[in-house]
Design a protein around this motif. Structure first.
Motif, mmCIF file in Angstrom:
data_model
loop_
_atom_site.group_PDB
_atom_site.id
_atom_site.type_symbol
_atom_site.label_atom_id
_atom_site.label_comp_id
_atom_site.label_asym_id
_atom_site.label_seq_id
_atom_site.Cartn_x
_atom_site.Cartn_y
_atom_site.Cartn_z
ATOM 1 N N ALA A 93 -22.447 -13.878 36.757
ATOM 2 C CA ALA A 93 -23.339 -13.416 35.690
ATOM 3 C C ALA A 93 -23.714 -14.571 34.763
ATOM 4 N N THR B 94 -17.170 -12.563 39.560
ATOM 5 C CA THR B 94 -18.179 -11.693 38.954
ATOM 6 C C THR B 94 -18.638 -12.235 37.605
ATOM 7 N N LEU C 144 -26.667 -6.779 36.715
ATOM 8 C CA LEU C 144 -25.228 -6.508 36.662
ATOM 9 C C LEU C 144 -24.752 -5.393 37.596
ATOM 10 N N THR D 261 -30.362 -11.263 33.388
ATOM 11 C CA THR D 261 -29.215 -11.054 34.267
ATOM 12 C C THR D 261 -28.584 -9.696 34.027
ATOM 13 N N ILE E 105 -24.762 -6.951 41.041
ATOM 14 C CA ILE E 105 -23.740 -8.004 41.124
ATOM 15 C C ILE E 105 -22.371 -7.367 41.294
#
Length: 199
Positions: A157, A153, A114, A110, A117
């Motif tokens: 994540a 956010t 980032l 992930t 995202i």
């Protein structure tokens, strides 16, 4: 076994070899029988992982809306109007490649997502602000919007990590084909084997 492009010969067709290979797929020819080497669509595993990531992202947006609109300044109207934007969030996340990038890389961390995202949430939050200005509510409190963006956010994540681990445990390890010869392929296979987090 020989590899051959599955392309009908057309006079004057000036398509690149790489483009043809992706577009039509490669076929393996063995004993006169053709077998598909490159599939025309994604595997069931890829589709399931994308669905898990989509569910995680939508849960994160809903969690951000809940915290931002109900816990900061109790306003159920903001929550109701915000829930109508969920399809828009799916389009934004898809446009940023958050569901298609995993099939193009070995590591599915992930942390690699980032930047996308963060940027997708920033754009989506600005569009959400504009959307609220068009609704009968007229606007949203900036504190509610900031809380939404931060919570969504962070939740996105964290939930993506959980979704990938859930996918690996439910669907098993991902199949990988290494093409090449010699020491480089052996080194790459050894590195993949020593990192179970790749799934």
């Amino acid at each position: 076994m020989a590899l051959e492009l599955d392309v009908e010969s057309q006079p004057g067709a000036a398509l690149g070899r790489d483009r043809l290979g992706r577009r039509r797929g490669l076929r393996a020819i063995e004993g006169g029988l053709q077998q598909r080497v490159v599939a025309r669509r994604h595997s069931r595993r890829d589709s399931e992982v994308r669905r898990l990531l989509l569910a995680a992202d939508l849960i994160a947006v809903c969690l951000g809306l809940l915290v931002g609109t109900l816990l900061v300044s109790y306003n159920p109207g903001e929550l109701m109007w915000g829930a109508l934007t969920l399809p828009l969030w799916v389009v934004i996340f898809k446009a940023y490649g958050l569901y298609d990038r995993d099939i193009k890389r070995i590591s599915h961390g992930t942390i690699d997502d980032l930047p996308w995202i963060f940027h997708a949430m920033l754009l989506g939050t600005l569009l959400l602000l504009g959307f609220y200005r068009l609704t009968p509510i007229g606007s949203i409190e900036l504190m509610d919007l900031a809380t939404f963006a931060i919570v969504a956010t962070l939740a996105m994540a964290l939930l993506r990590v959980f979704a990938r681990r859930l996918g690996a445990s439910l669907l098993g390890p991902e199949r990988v084909l290494l093409i090449g010869d010699g020491q480089q392929v052996e080194t790459l296979a050894r590195k993949l084997g020593s990192h179970p987090e790749y799934g």
